[in-house]
Design a protein around this motif. Structure first.
Motif, PDB file in Angstrom:
ATOM      1  N   UNK A  81       0.813  -1.192  -0.010  1.00  0.00           N
ATOM      2  CA  UNK A  81       0.013   0.014  -0.046  1.00  0.00           C
ATOM      3  C   UNK A  81       0.662   1.321   0.019  1.00  0.00           C
ATOM      4  N   UNK A  82       2.123   1.409   0.395  1.00  0.00           N
ATOM      5  CA  UNK A  82       3.045   2.479   0.796  1.00  0.00           C
ATOM      6  C   UNK A  82       3.408   2.439  -0.808  1.00  0.00           C
ATOM      7  N   UNK A  83       3.638   1.744  -1.744  1.00  0.00           N
ATOM      8  CA  UNK A  83       3.777   1.871  -3.199  1.00  0.00           C
ATOM      9  C   UNK A  83       2.822   2.583  -3.959  1.00  0.00           C
ATOM     10  N   UNK A  84       1.462   1.902  -3.608  1.00  0.00           N
ATOM     11  CA  UNK A  84       0.261   2.656  -4.251  1.00  0.00           C
ATOM     12  C   UNK A  84       0.248   4.101  -3.787  1.00  0.00           C
ATOM     13  N   UNK A  85       0.385   4.282  -2.322  1.00  0.00           N
ATOM     14  CA  UNK A  85       0.117   5.898  -2.073  1.00  0.00           C
ATOM     15  C   UNK A  85       1.406   6.751  -2.632  1.00  0.00           C
ATOM     16  N   UNK A  86       2.645   6.089  -2.674  1.00  0.00           N
ATOM     17  CA  UNK A  86       3.657   7.040  -3.119  1.00  0.00           C
ATOM     18  C   UNK A  86       3.779   7.168  -4.724  1.00  0.00           C
ATOM     19  N   UNK A  87       3.086   6.011  -5.567  1.00  0.00           N
ATOM     20  CA  UNK A  87       2.954   6.183  -6.998  1.00  0.00           C
ATOM     21  C   UNK A  87       4.415   5.681  -7.617  1.00  0.00           C
ATOM     22  N   UNK A  88       5.299   5.434  -6.835  1.00  0.00           N
ATOM     23  CA  UNK A  88       6.604   4.751  -7.217  1.00  0.00           C
ATOM     24  C   UNK A  88       6.973   3.349  -6.237  1.00  0.00           C
ATOM     25  N   UNK A  89       7.874   2.543  -6.983  1.00  0.00           N
ATOM     26  CA  UNK A  89       8.185   1.687  -5.922  1.00  0.00           C
ATOM     27  C   UNK A  89       9.574   2.106  -5.317  1.00  0.00           C
ATOM     28  N   UNK A  90      10.416   3.058  -5.690  1.00  0.00           N
ATOM     29  CA  UNK A  90      11.602   3.342  -4.958  1.00  0.00           C
ATOM     30  C   UNK A  90      11.958   4.782  -5.331  1.00  0.00           C
ATOM     31  N   UNK A  91      12.775   5.494  -4.511  1.00  0.00           N
ATOM     32  CA  UNK A  91      13.230   6.891  -4.821  1.00  0.00           C
ATOM     33  C   UNK A  91      14.341   7.038  -4.077  1.00  0.00           C
ATOM     34  N   UNK A  92      15.185   7.961  -4.492  1.00  0.00           N
ATOM     35  CA  UNK A  92      16.316   8.259  -3.647  1.00  0.00           C
ATOM     36  C   UNK A  92      16.030   9.822  -3.343  1.00  0.00           C
ATOM     37  N   UNK A  93      16.241  10.149  -2.127  1.00  0.00           N
ATOM     38  CA  UNK A  93      16.035  11.590  -1.657  1.00  0.00           C
ATOM     39  C   UNK A  93      17.187  11.899  -1.057  1.00  0.00           C
ATOM     40  N   UNK A  94      17.597  13.272  -1.036  1.00  0.00           N
ATOM     41  CA  UNK A  94      18.782  13.899  -0.479  1.00  0.00           C
ATOM     42  C   UNK A  94      18.275  14.762   0.809  1.00  0.00           C
ATOM     43  N   UNK A  95      18.784  14.613   2.005  1.00  0.00           N
ATOM     44  CA  UNK A  95      18.488  15.110   3.317  1.00  0.00           C
ATOM     45  C   UNK A  95      19.493  15.788   4.089  1.00  0.00           C
ATOM     46  N   UNK A  96      19.472  16.761   4.762  1.00  0.00           N
ATOM     47  CA  UNK A  96      20.845  17.174   5.543  1.00  0.00           C
ATOM     48  C   UNK A  96      21.308  16.182   6.297  1.00  0.00           C
ATOM     49  N   UNK A  97      22.672  16.135   6.419  1.00  0.00           N
ATOM     50  CA  UNK A  97      23.474  15.228   7.123  1.00  0.00           C
ATOM     51  C   UNK A  97      23.004  15.342   8.556  1.00  0.00           C
ATOM     52  N   UNK A  98      22.816  14.171   9.088  1.00  0.00           N
ATOM     53  CA  UNK A  98      22.284  13.908  10.529  1.00  0.00           C
ATOM     54  C   UNK A  98      20.642  14.008  10.632  1.00  0.00           C
ATOM     55  N   UNK A  99      20.109  14.083   9.482  1.00  0.00           N
ATOM     56  CA  UNK A  99      18.393  14.034   9.421  1.00  0.00           C
ATOM     57  C   UNK A  99      18.015  12.667  10.067  1.00  0.00           C
ATOM     58  N   UNK A 100      17.047  12.743  10.759  1.00  0.00           N
ATOM     59  CA  UNK A 100      16.344  11.504  11.478  1.00  0.00           C
ATOM     60  C   UNK A 100      15.388  10.896  10.560  1.00  0.00           C
ATOM     61  N   UNK A 101      15.078   9.734  10.958  1.00  0.00           N
ATOM     62  CA  UNK A 101      13.688   9.020  10.128  1.00  0.00           C
ATOM     63  C   UNK A 101      12.590  10.020   9.987  1.00  0.00           C
ATOM     64  N   UNK A 102      12.289  10.592  11.120  1.00  0.00           N
ATOM     65  CA  UNK A 102      11.020  11.471  11.056  1.00  0.00           C
ATOM     66  C   UNK A 102      11.105  12.495  10.096  1.00  0.00           C
ATOM     67  N   UNK A 103      12.236  13.002  10.289  1.00  0.00           N
ATOM     68  CA  UNK A 103      12.481  14.227   9.132  1.00  0.00           C
ATOM     69  C   UNK A 103      12.529  13.614   7.747  1.00  0.00           C
ATOM     70  N   UNK A 104      12.981  12.568   7.457  1.00  0.00           N
ATOM     71  CA  UNK A 104      12.718  11.880   6.391  1.00  0.00           C
ATOM     72  C   UNK A 104      11.157  11.816   6.000  1.00  0.00           C
TER      73      UNK A 104
END
Length: 84
Positions: free
Chosen positions: A11-34
């Motif tokens: 269901x997460x794949x359906x909601x996102x509309x993609x199977x995977x993606x790569x994101x860039x976040x600030x160094x030290x970011x948390x799972x919650x921030x992602x």
């Protein structure tokens, strides 16, 4: 910057509309921030799934969303599953 490959399942794949993606976040970011960034980018449908999903960070279950992400990581999004 941290580079996080996010893989969505079921269901997460359906909601996102993609199977995977790569994101860039600030160094030290948390799972919650992602998760906040992913929900903001993909919309309220994914944000709802993320609120109740489970996560694997580099194949290890993550229970604490304040866990810091390494500079390169894989984050699997596993929505709640029904069945038995």
């Amino acid at each position: 910057m941290a580079e996080v490959k996010v893989r969505y399942f079921a269901g997460a794949r359906a909601a996102a509309g993609v199977a995977e993606e790569t994101v860039e976040l600030p160094r030290g970011a948390t799972v919650a921030e992602a998760l906040a960034a992913l929900g903001a980018a993909r919309g309220p449908g994914l944000a709802r799934v993320l609120a109740s999903a489970s996560f694997l960070l580099d194949e290890v279950a993550v229970r604490d969303r304040d866990t810091r992400l390494p500079d390169v990581a894989v984050l699997d999004v596993l929505p709640p599953f029904a069945g038995g």
